[in-house]
Each structure stands twice: as structure tokens, then as C-alpha cells.
Design a protein around this motif. Sequence first.
Motif, PDB file in Angstrom:
ATOM      1  N   SER A  26       0.813  -1.220   0.000  1.00 43.63           N
ATOM      2  CA  SER A  26       0.000   0.000   0.000  1.00 43.63           C
ATOM      3  C   SER A  26       0.842   1.263   0.000  1.00 43.63           C
ATOM      4  O   SER A  26       0.341   2.340  -0.321  1.00 43.63           O
ATOM      5  CB  SER A  26      -0.933   0.011   1.215  1.00 43.63           C
ATOM      6  OG  SER A  26      -1.790  -1.108   1.216  1.00 43.63           O
ATOM      7  N   GLY A  28       2.082   2.810   2.623  1.00 45.52           N
ATOM      8  CA  GLY A  28       1.860   3.671   3.777  1.00 45.52           C
ATOM      9  C   GLY A  28       1.033   2.983   4.842  1.00 45.52           C
ATOM     10  O   GLY A  28       0.292   2.029   4.559  1.00 45.52           O
ATOM     11  N   ILE A  29       1.148   3.475   6.073  1.00 49.40           N
ATOM     12  CA  ILE A  29       0.415   2.895   7.197  1.00 49.40           C
ATOM     13  C   ILE A  29      -1.079   3.170   7.066  1.00 49.40           C
ATOM     14  O   ILE A  29      -1.914   2.280   7.260  1.00 49.40           O
ATOM     15  CB  ILE A  29       0.948   3.468   8.529  1.00 49.40           C
ATOM     16  CG1 ILE A  29       2.423   3.130   8.725  1.00 49.40           C
ATOM     17  CG2 ILE A  29       0.120   2.938   9.690  1.00 49.40           C
ATOM     18  CD1 ILE A  29       2.717   1.676   8.956  1.00 49.40           C
ATOM     19  N   THR A  30      -1.433   4.404   6.703  1.00 47.56           N
ATOM     20  CA  THR A  30      -2.848   4.767   6.628  1.00 47.56           C
ATOM     21  C   THR A  30      -3.572   3.936   5.573  1.00 47.56           C
ATOM     22  O   THR A  30      -4.652   3.387   5.816  1.00 47.56           O
ATOM     23  CB  THR A  30      -2.995   6.263   6.308  1.00 47.56           C
ATOM     24  OG1 THR A  30      -2.338   7.028   7.336  1.00 47.56           O
ATOM     25  CG2 THR A  30      -4.457   6.658   6.237  1.00 47.56           C
ATOM     26  N   ALA A  31      -2.984   3.851   4.365  1.00 50.92           N
ATOM     27  CA  ALA A  31      -3.613   3.081   3.293  1.00 50.92           C
ATOM     28  C   ALA A  31      -3.695   1.605   3.648  1.00 50.92           C
ATOM     29  O   ALA A  31      -4.697   0.932   3.351  1.00 50.92           O
ATOM     30  CB  ALA A  31      -2.830   3.257   1.993  1.00 50.92           C
ATOM     31  N   ALA A  33      -3.922   0.353   6.685  1.00 49.54           N
ATOM     32  CA  ALA A  33      -4.949   0.177   7.723  1.00 49.54           C
ATOM     33  C   ALA A  33      -6.337   0.121   7.099  1.00 49.54           C
ATOM     34  O   ALA A  33      -7.183  -0.693   7.505  1.00 49.54           O
ATOM     35  CB  ALA A  33      -4.851   1.311   8.739  1.00 49.54           C
ATOM     36  N   ARG A  34      -6.593   0.997   6.120  1.00 47.20           N
ATOM     37  CA  ARG A  34      -7.894   0.953   5.431  1.00 47.20           C
ATOM     38  C   ARG A  34      -8.069  -0.377   4.712  1.00 47.20           C
ATOM     39  O   ARG A  34      -9.158  -0.964   4.736  1.00 47.20           O
ATOM     40  CB  ARG A  34      -7.988   2.105   4.434  1.00 47.20           C
ATOM     41  CG  ARG A  34      -8.188   3.460   5.064  1.00 47.20           C
ATOM     42  CD  ARG A  34      -8.693   4.468   4.038  1.00 47.20           C
ATOM     43  NE  ARG A  34      -7.729   4.634   2.959  1.00 47.20           N
ATOM     44  CZ  ARG A  34      -6.824   5.602   2.917  1.00 47.20           C
ATOM     45  NH1 ARG A  34      -6.755   6.494   3.907  1.00 47.20           N
ATOM     46  NH2 ARG A  34      -6.001   5.713   1.891  1.00 47.20           N
ATOM     47  N   GLN A  40      -5.420   2.576  12.550  1.00 46.42           N
ATOM     48  CA  GLN A  40      -4.042   2.934  12.203  1.00 46.42           C
ATOM     49  C   GLN A  40      -3.087   2.791  13.395  1.00 46.42           C
ATOM     50  O   GLN A  40      -1.981   2.263  13.236  1.00 46.42           O
ATOM     51  CB  GLN A  40      -3.989   4.357  11.647  1.00 46.42           C
ATOM     52  CG  GLN A  40      -2.587   4.802  11.257  1.00 46.42           C
ATOM     53  CD  GLN A  40      -2.580   6.190  10.642  1.00 46.42           C
ATOM     54  OE1 GLN A  40      -3.575   6.658  10.146  1.00 46.42           O
ATOM     55  NE2 GLN A  40      -1.443   6.852  10.706  1.00 46.42           N
ATOM     56  N   SER A  44       0.312   0.547  13.377  1.00 45.67           N
ATOM     57  CA  SER A  44       1.623   1.132  13.673  1.00 45.67           C
ATOM     58  C   SER A  44       2.311   0.376  14.806  1.00 45.67           C
ATOM     59  O   SER A  44       3.520   0.113  14.761  1.00 45.67           O
ATOM     60  CB  SER A  44       1.472   2.611  14.040  1.00 45.67           C
ATOM     61  OG  SER A  44       0.952   3.351  12.960  1.00 45.67           O
ATOM     62  N   ARG A  61      10.315   6.655   5.742  1.00 40.83           N
ATOM     63  CA  ARG A  61       9.404   7.603   5.098  1.00 40.83           C
ATOM     64  C   ARG A  61      10.144   8.373   4.016  1.00 40.83           C
ATOM     65  O   ARG A  61      11.261   8.838   4.232  1.00 40.83           O
ATOM     66  CB  ARG A  61       8.816   8.567   6.134  1.00 40.83           C
ATOM     67  CG  ARG A  61       7.889   7.895   7.119  1.00 40.83           C
ATOM     68  CD  ARG A  61       7.173   8.904   7.991  1.00 40.83           C
ATOM     69  NE  ARG A  61       6.224   8.266   8.894  1.00 40.83           N
ATOM     70  CZ  ARG A  61       4.993   7.933   8.561  1.00 40.83           C
ATOM     71  NH1 ARG A  61       4.561   8.201   7.328  1.00 40.83           N
ATOM     72  NH2 ARG A  61       4.180   7.356   9.423  1.00 40.83           N
TER      73      ARG A  61
END
Length: 349
Positions: A26, A28-31, A33-34, A40, A44, A61
Motif C-alpha cells: 500500500s 503507507g500505514i494509513t492506506a 490500515a484501510r 491505524q 503502527s 518515510r
Amino acid sequence: MPGEPGRGAPFTGLRQAEYFLAVVDSGGITAAARRLHVAQPSLSQTVRAIERQAGAELFERTPRGVVPTPAGRALVEPARRLLAARRAAGHAVSDVASLRAGRLELVAHASVAADPLARAVGRFRRAHPGVGVLVEDAPDDDELVYALADGRHELAVVSLPLPPAPDLVTEELGHHDIWLAMAPGTAIAPGPVSPAEVSAMPLVAVLHGGSARHAIRRALADAGQEEGTGHEEGTGHQQSSRHEQDAGRDGDSREPVQAVRSWAGVVTPRLGSVIPLVLTGAGAALVDRWYAERIAEQGGVVRPLGPPVRAPFGVARRREPLSPACRVFLEILRETCAARSAGGPGPGA
């Protein structure tokens, strides 16, 4: 893979491997998690736990998002194999019994998606309607080889040759006859078109045409055309780029933009864009028979090349047993290609 933290055993369970790969895929962490339907902060925390167990930072990052560090990249393939083993164990009995459910995931070059892949997928789905099929596009040869080697896909349907990879095997199944496609109303004599005639035309090319484009250009060179000859974008003059010649010889499937532009008047990132570009007069294009037929159906002028030019295609996979669904599909693909080579219905028939 469980073990003591920091001793090369970063995953204490399959869920951690799944979470790790979700972040990788994905970006990223946010994407991620979704995608996983988890909070999130929880994801993490899991990532930090995996890094503690691994004894190394696995992500960094960047302006483009979260990407794996060298240690993280080294963990991708083992994680995919771990989850693949779980899936294989969970579905082996039902797959072997009847293929009544499941999913077949393939990766393919755009140049083979219509012919022969589409017909083979159609036959497979008619025989096993309960098995879903996902076909992903390969942006270039290096990405395709990586997707196979790290376990993301079992089987690739490809233009050949591919860049060499020690853990992969390839099997040639047939070839595409290459045709010249031109705009409606183009004045050209009947019959095959010679390499000299092709070199005098402004051409449309696919930026990441992969090995198929190199096969076409090598064949044209063998037929008498100087390798690398084409139209400089915006000038109409013939020239040969040394950088481009070197790319053709070493088999690099990703020519730089400037090298492609040295022999093509129009460069597009997608094979599907070639049809409208040809039909609107942007340039002629060297395409396989299926695309030539589609262009002819819309009023374009198409001709075979003389001498004939053929681009081989086939499959690539890792050196390990295939899943039951993938084995069945490969046999159907082989049968489809054998009938095609024996003079069966042409593309689109």
C-alpha cells in the motif's frame, strides 16, 4: 517463523506477516490500515513490534510514502511465501477435488492480453465458473520478473524473451505475426510492406513495449533495416541513436524515453492508445494481428510485413509446483496456443 526477538524471526504469527505486506504493497500505514480494516494506531504498533523482533528498521518515510528499507525488502519474499503456504494448505483439498471456488491471479504483458490470454481465460471460466480470475498488467519486464520471484504471482503470460532470472523458467507457446497499421485512406500498394517502406513512415510506439518491441526491431534489422532507424520526434529525419542501439543489444526492456523518441514520432505509455492514435493519423504502428484486425474494422489500412516478422510469447513461473488452479489454467493455455498454431480461428474469430 516464530522465535526470539531480534534473532531473524520477525513474525510471531501469520497476521504479522499479512500486516507487514499490506504496508509494503500500500505504500503507507494509513492506506494499509484501510485495506486491512484495522485502526491505524494498532497497525503502527504491530509494525514497531515486527521491527523489534527483527532487530532492524523495516520501513522509512520518503516523499512518495513509506517504503521498505534494505532489511524490509529482504523480508518481502519470505513473508509472501509464508502466506502462500497458508493459502495453499487451506485450499488444497477443495482445489484438487473440483475447482468449485477460489481465485486465479495472473500477471501479463499488454501485448498478449487479447491474444492468446483472453481466449484461454474464457475457456477456463467456462469450465470452472466458480474460480475468479484476476489479470494484472505488467508495467515493464523488470517489475514482472520481480512479481514472480517474490511470490506475488504464480504465472505470467509474456512476450519473450524476458530478462534472465535464475529462479524462473519460461516456456514458449507461440508467436504473434506483426502487421503494419495505418490511418484510413492511406495510399499504399496491396501486399506485404518492406522494411524500407516502414522506415520511411512516422511511427507510434509504446514507451514500455517490453521484449516484444525489441523482437520486432531485431527482426526488422535482420530483414535489412539498420537497427535504431526511425524518425526523430518533430523532424522527420532518419537517425540512429548509439544509446538506443546498445539498449537493443543487451536486451534491456526499458529503453529511456529519449531512445524511444529517436525512432518514433509519437510515444504512448499504453498499448490500448495505439488504436485511436493510428486511426486519427498520428502515425503508423507495428502491431500484432489482433490489433491490426481491430484497426481494420474501424477503417484503418493494414498490411503484413515482408519478410514476415514474428514476436514470440509464452509463460514464465518460478521453479516450484503450481497450485491446482494454476496447473489447470496452464494446460488450457497450452491447448489454446496449440490450436492457434495449428490454424484454428484467428484472433477475434
